[in-house]
Design a protein around this motif. Structure first.
Motif, PDB file in Angstrom:
ATOM      1  N   UNK A  16     -13.900  69.960  54.727  1.00 40.52           N
ATOM      2  CA  UNK A  16     -13.306  71.179  54.169  1.00 40.52           C
ATOM      3  C   UNK A  16     -13.025  71.020  52.676  1.00 40.52           C
ATOM      4  N   UNK A  17     -12.551  69.863  52.274  1.00 39.64           N
ATOM      5  CA  UNK A  17     -12.289  69.607  50.854  1.00 39.64           C
ATOM      6  C   UNK A  17     -13.559  69.607  50.025  1.00 39.64           C
ATOM      7  N   UNK A  18     -14.638  69.033  50.564  1.00 39.79           N
ATOM      8  CA  UNK A  18     -15.910  69.032  49.848  1.00 39.79           C
ATOM      9  C   UNK A  18     -16.462  70.432  49.676  1.00 39.79           C
ATOM     10  N   UNK A  19     -16.374  71.239  50.727  1.00 36.03           N
ATOM     11  CA  UNK A  19     -16.833  72.627  50.637  1.00 36.03           C
ATOM     12  C   UNK A  19     -15.955  73.401  49.651  1.00 36.03           C
ATOM     13  N   UNK A  20     -14.660  73.181  49.715  1.00 36.02           N
ATOM     14  CA  UNK A  20     -13.742  73.856  48.796  1.00 36.02           C
ATOM     15  C   UNK A  20     -13.987  73.473  47.347  1.00 36.02           C
ATOM     16  N   UNK A  21     -14.308  72.195  47.094  1.00 34.65           N
ATOM     17  CA  UNK A  21     -14.619  71.768  45.735  1.00 34.65           C
ATOM     18  C   UNK A  21     -15.900  72.426  45.249  1.00 34.65           C
ATOM     19  N   UNK A  22     -16.866  72.583  46.125  1.00 34.13           N
ATOM     20  CA  UNK A  22     -18.111  73.250  45.746  1.00 34.13           C
ATOM     21  C   UNK A  22     -17.856  74.713  45.404  1.00 34.13           C
ATOM     22  N   UNK A  23     -17.015  75.374  46.192  1.00 26.36           N
ATOM     23  CA  UNK A  23     -16.698  76.776  45.933  1.00 26.36           C
ATOM     24  C   UNK A  23     -15.806  76.945  44.711  1.00 26.36           C
ATOM     25  N   UNK A  24     -14.904  75.990  44.495  1.00 25.09           N
ATOM     26  CA  UNK A  24     -13.986  76.069  43.359  1.00 25.09           C
ATOM     27  C   UNK A  24     -14.658  75.788  42.031  1.00 25.09           C
ATOM     28  N   UNK A  25     -15.798  75.111  42.047  1.00 26.76           N
ATOM     29  CA  UNK A  25     -16.548  74.876  40.824  1.00 26.76           C
ATOM     30  C   UNK A  25     -16.063  73.724  39.979  1.00 26.76           C
ATOM     31  N   UNK A  26     -15.267  72.833  40.528  1.00 29.79           N
ATOM     32  CA  UNK A  26     -14.762  71.702  39.751  1.00 29.79           C
ATOM     33  C   UNK A  26     -14.667  70.502  40.662  1.00 29.79           C
ATOM     34  N   UNK A  27     -15.188  69.369  40.228  1.00 30.88           N
ATOM     35  CA  UNK A  27     -15.105  68.151  41.019  1.00 30.88           C
ATOM     36  C   UNK A  27     -13.884  67.369  40.574  1.00 30.88           C
ATOM     37  N   UNK A  28     -12.971  67.160  41.487  1.00 30.68           N
ATOM     38  CA  UNK A  28     -11.724  66.470  41.185  1.00 30.68           C
ATOM     39  C   UNK A  28     -11.939  64.971  41.315  1.00 30.68           C
ATOM     40  N   UNK A  29     -11.851  64.255  40.220  1.00 30.68           N
ATOM     41  CA  UNK A  29     -11.938  62.805  40.237  1.00 30.68           C
ATOM     42  C   UNK A  29     -13.279  62.266  40.693  1.00 30.68           C
TER      43      UNK A  29
END
Length: 95
Positions: A16-29
């Motif tokens: 879920x976090x990976x999909x959310x990062x893809x949708x959010x447009x920013x890779x955290x760390x």
């Protein structure tokens, strides 16, 4: 909750976090799966809170040991969280 249940939670939160990062447009760390799992857990908390406050249904939840994990709201919460983090950290880099 046993070790196997916890590992299932981590796996679902990481997805879920990976999909959310893809949708959010920013890779955290650069932490990979562990960062994605953390974003997924925080996204689940944020997304569920948003759903409860706006009186929206908690659809597509997965129950593990009798405790629900809101998959869709976790993805939405993770996308919102990464969008906010992207806006904050990108604005700092431009200065």
């Amino acid at each position: 909750m046993g070790l196997f249940d916890f590992l299932i939670y981590v796996l679902i939160a990481a997805i879920c976090g990976g999909i959310g990062q893809s949708l959010g447009g920013y890779k955290v760390g650069s932490g990979g799966c562990l960062i994605s799992a953390g974003i997924g857990f925080v996204g689940a908390i944020l997304g569920k809170w948003i759903a409860v406050e706006l009186d929206l249904p908690l659809f597509w939840t997965i129950e593990i040991s009798g405790k629900p994990f809101p998959v869709v709201w976790s993805v939405i919460g993770a996308a919102i969280l990464t969008g906010i983090l992207g806006a904050v950290f990108n604005s700092r880099r431009k200065d």
